[in-house]
Write an enzyme that holds these catalytic residues in place. Structure first.
Site, PDB file in Angstrom:
ATOM      1  N   HIS A 160       0.831  -1.205   0.000  1.00 31.71           N
ATOM      2  CA  HIS A 160       0.000   0.000   0.000  1.00 31.71           C
ATOM      3  C   HIS A 160       0.869   1.259   0.000  1.00 31.71           C
ATOM      4  O   HIS A 160       0.633   2.192  -0.788  1.00 31.71           O
ATOM      5  CB  HIS A 160      -0.919   0.002   1.217  1.00 31.71           C
ATOM      6  CG  HIS A 160      -1.716   1.262   1.376  1.00 31.71           C
ATOM      7  ND1 HIS A 160      -2.707   1.630   0.489  1.00 31.71           N
ATOM      8  CD2 HIS A 160      -1.655   2.257   2.311  1.00 31.71           C
ATOM      9  CE1 HIS A 160      -3.234   2.783   0.875  1.00 31.71           C
ATOM     10  NE2 HIS A 160      -2.609   3.188   1.972  1.00 31.71           N
ATOM     11  N   GLN A 165      -7.858  15.175   2.131  1.00 28.35           N
ATOM     12  CA  GLN A 165      -6.555  14.737   2.633  1.00 28.35           C
ATOM     13  C   GLN A 165      -5.406  15.343   1.818  1.00 28.35           C
ATOM     14  O   GLN A 165      -4.393  15.780   2.378  1.00 28.35           O
ATOM     15  CB  GLN A 165      -6.476  13.205   2.583  1.00 28.35           C
ATOM     16  CG  GLN A 165      -5.197  12.609   3.131  1.00 28.35           C
ATOM     17  CD  GLN A 165      -5.229  11.082   3.126  1.00 28.35           C
ATOM     18  OE1 GLN A 165      -6.241  10.464   2.812  1.00 28.35           O
ATOM     19  NE2 GLN A 165      -4.121  10.467   3.468  1.00 28.35           N
ATOM     20  N   THR A 169      -4.035   0.388   5.783  1.00 25.36           N
ATOM     21  CA  THR A 169      -4.618  -0.324   4.647  1.00 25.36           C
ATOM     22  C   THR A 169      -3.824  -1.583   4.326  1.00 25.36           C
ATOM     23  O   THR A 169      -2.599  -1.546   4.209  1.00 25.36           O
ATOM     24  CB  THR A 169      -4.648   0.586   3.412  1.00 25.36           C
ATOM     25  OG1 THR A 169      -5.343   1.786   3.749  1.00 25.36           O
ATOM     26  CG2 THR A 169      -5.352  -0.090   2.254  1.00 25.36           C
ATOM     27  N   TYR A 185      -2.881  17.552   4.318  1.00 28.97           N
ATOM     28  CA  TYR A 185      -1.993  16.654   5.067  1.00 28.97           C
ATOM     29  C   TYR A 185      -0.579  17.188   5.295  1.00 28.97           C
ATOM     30  O   TYR A 185       0.124  16.720   6.194  1.00 28.97           O
ATOM     31  CB  TYR A 185      -1.943  15.270   4.408  1.00 28.97           C
ATOM     32  CG  TYR A 185      -0.953  15.123   3.282  1.00 28.97           C
ATOM     33  CD1 TYR A 185       0.272  14.486   3.484  1.00 28.97           C
ATOM     34  CD2 TYR A 185      -1.238  15.595   2.005  1.00 28.97           C
ATOM     35  CE1 TYR A 185       1.177  14.331   2.453  1.00 28.97           C
ATOM     36  CE2 TYR A 185      -0.341  15.451   0.967  1.00 28.97           C
ATOM     37  CZ  TYR A 185       0.856  14.819   1.196  1.00 28.97           C
ATOM     38  OH  TYR A 185       1.759  14.673   0.171  1.00 28.97           O
ATOM     39  N   LYS A 225      -9.927  12.060   7.821  1.00 25.71           N
ATOM     40  CA  LYS A 225     -10.058  10.772   8.504  1.00 25.71           C
ATOM     41  C   LYS A 225     -11.018  10.803   9.687  1.00 25.71           C
ATOM     42  O   LYS A 225     -11.621   9.782  10.019  1.00 25.71           O
ATOM     43  CB  LYS A 225      -8.680  10.327   9.013  1.00 25.71           C
ATOM     44  CG  LYS A 225      -7.642  10.094   7.936  1.00 25.71           C
ATOM     45  CD  LYS A 225      -7.822   8.738   7.292  1.00 25.71           C
ATOM     46  CE  LYS A 225      -6.637   8.400   6.407  1.00 25.71           C
ATOM     47  NZ  LYS A 225      -6.733   7.039   5.860  1.00 25.71           N
ATOM     48  N   GLU A 252      -8.769  -2.501   6.685  1.00 21.67           N
ATOM     49  CA  GLU A 252      -7.827  -2.629   7.792  1.00 21.67           C
ATOM     50  C   GLU A 252      -8.342  -3.639   8.812  1.00 21.67           C
ATOM     51  O   GLU A 252      -9.492  -4.065   8.764  1.00 21.67           O
ATOM     52  CB  GLU A 252      -7.618  -1.277   8.502  1.00 21.67           C
ATOM     53  CG  GLU A 252      -7.134  -0.152   7.611  1.00 21.67           C
ATOM     54  CD  GLU A 252      -6.660   1.058   8.406  1.00 21.67           C
ATOM     55  OE1 GLU A 252      -6.305   0.883   9.598  1.00 21.67           O
ATOM     56  OE2 GLU A 252      -6.637   2.161   7.836  1.00 21.67           O
TER      57      GLU A 252
END
EC number: 3.7.1.2
Length: 427
Positions: free
Chosen positions: A137, A246, A356, A250, A259, A206
């Site tokens: 990921h 995001q 993830t 971020y 999130k 997850e």
């Protein structure tokens, strides 16, 4: 060797045979007090009733932990009493034990159909930390945003990267979530940020580890050798993500509004003891991590995971991805050891998200960001409606599932499902 059986009929495809016995918090009816149970076949076994009937012995003889509205008190008791409780429950539900099997009055008090109860969050989650522990990921995302030559940041292979999430917005499976609002900014030169509903809503496949045992003291790390004794069990976790929000927010501190609008977990907590037969070796780590992160043997688990999507037009979900916990580069125990190496204290009910979980092939990616490769291609939702997706749309339900396949039985997590509702109308 004969396989342990319950007097409760359990179908071959059930996630909840007697070898599993996951813990959850439920209400028999909406007006009832919440209490703790275990899943067995299509039923919930009410542990508060077992306690009232004095069917626990030893240190749990007069326990009230199963009358609580969450698992925190039970999880804080530690590994010895978790094992004692499991052994007692497994014995009482065994086809060889007559105590409940032959007592109709007991059975009527103890068992509830899973379909008739209301499941609640299994724990009062004090703190939530989410990791970024899948190499596949992290590499995929790095390629998309930085290119192949700079896919992994230099620190990634040396430590389990993580950030602190928001526990207040964690919800149990079946709880709908509204599409979030936030600031976004287009890639056009000289463009200004705008305030609007998220356009690029995503899921993240997850798993979550619920911490148990006595609270650790501030300043005292949990060693890699003892980390496994501080993990009570695992749940499925969908860490919903607003990718366009995001992208703008971020830098430099990481995700925030992208999130914290909601994360979904499954209601049943599968214990580490139930998962032990499925322990397996993690991927080889190169370079070798620092000593406080070094571990040997079967330190992760072979848990088959899947993601399905159901649009409002569809009669049944369509599977879009299959992955496995065993692909994770950094294990749960390494994550916990790293989290506490600086003396950070942990409490029963704290939740660690794996990040993830993506596999090595395109059909094993754990997010729409990867499956659609940053929106450059479509993901089919099957032939029933011939719909396609790049990201999650209003009305879509995302269903995570997890399963361990054993010899003559399987251990599952049930489903972790969430549906996205339209964003609020705002000026």
């Amino acid at each position: 060797m004969s396989i342990l059986k319950s007097f409760i009929e359990v179908s071959e495809d059930s996630h909840f045979p007697i070898q599993n016995l996951p813990y959850g918090v439920f209400k028999p009816t909406l007006n009832d007090q919440a209490r703790i149970g275990v899943a067995i076949g299509d039923f919930v076994c009410d542990l508060s009733v077992l306690a009232d009937l004095k069917l626990f012995d030893g240190k749990l003889k007069d326990t009230k932990v199963f009358h609580q509205e969450n698992l925190n008190s039970f999880m804080s008791l530690g590994k010895e009493l978790w094992s004692e409780a499991r052994k007692t429950i497994q014995n009482l539900l065994s086809s060889e034990t007559s105590t409940i099997r032959d007592n109709k009055e007991y059975r009527e008090k103890i068992f509830h159909s899973i379909s008739s109860v209301t499941m609640l969050l299994p724990a009062r989650i004090g703190d939530y930390t989410d990791f970024y522990a899948s190499k596949e990921h992290a590499t995929n995302v790095g390629i998309m945003f930085r290119g192949k030559e700079n896919a992994l940041m230099p620190n990634w292979v040396h430590l389990p990267v993580g950030y602190h999430g928001r526990s207040s917005s964690i919800v149990v499976s079946g709880t709908p979530l509204k599409r979030p609002w936030g600031q976004t900014k287009s890639d056009e030169p000289d463009s200004l940020p705008t305030f609007n509903p998220c356009r690029l809503l995503d899921f993240e496949l997850e798993m979550g580890a619920l911490i148990g045992g006595e609270s650790t003291k501030l300043g005292e790390p949990i060693s890699i050798e003892s980390a496994k004794d501080h993990i009570f069990g695992l749940v499925l976790l969908n860490d919903w993500s607003a990718r366009d929000i995001q992208k703008w927010e971020y830098v430099p501190l990481g995700p925030f509004l992208a999130k914290n609008f909601g994360s979904t977990i499954s209601p049943w907590v599968v214990t580490m003891e139930a998962l032990q037969p499925f322990a397996t070796k993690p991927p080889t780590q190169d370079p070798q991590p620092m000593k406080y992160l070094q571990e040997q043997g079967n330190t992760t688990f072979d848990i088959e995971l899947s993601v399905s999507i159901k649009s409002p037009k569809m009669s049944k979900p369509h599977k879009v991805s299959t992955s496995n916990l065993k692909y994770m580069y950094w294990t749960l125990t390494q994550q916990l050891a790293h989290h506490t190496v600086n003396g950070c204290n942990m409490n029963a009910g704290d939740l660690l998200g794996t990040g993830t979980i993506s596999g090595p092939t395109e059909d094993s990616y754990g997010s729409m960001l990867e499956l659609s490769w940053k929106g450059s291609k479509v993901v089919s939702l099957g032939t029933e409606t011939n719909e396609e997706r790049k990201f999650i749309q209003d009305g879509d339900s995302v269903i995570l599932s997890g399963l361990c396949k054993g010899n003559g039985y399987q251990i599952g997590f049930g489903n972790c499902e969430g549906t996205i509702l339209p964003a609020d109308k705002r000026q």
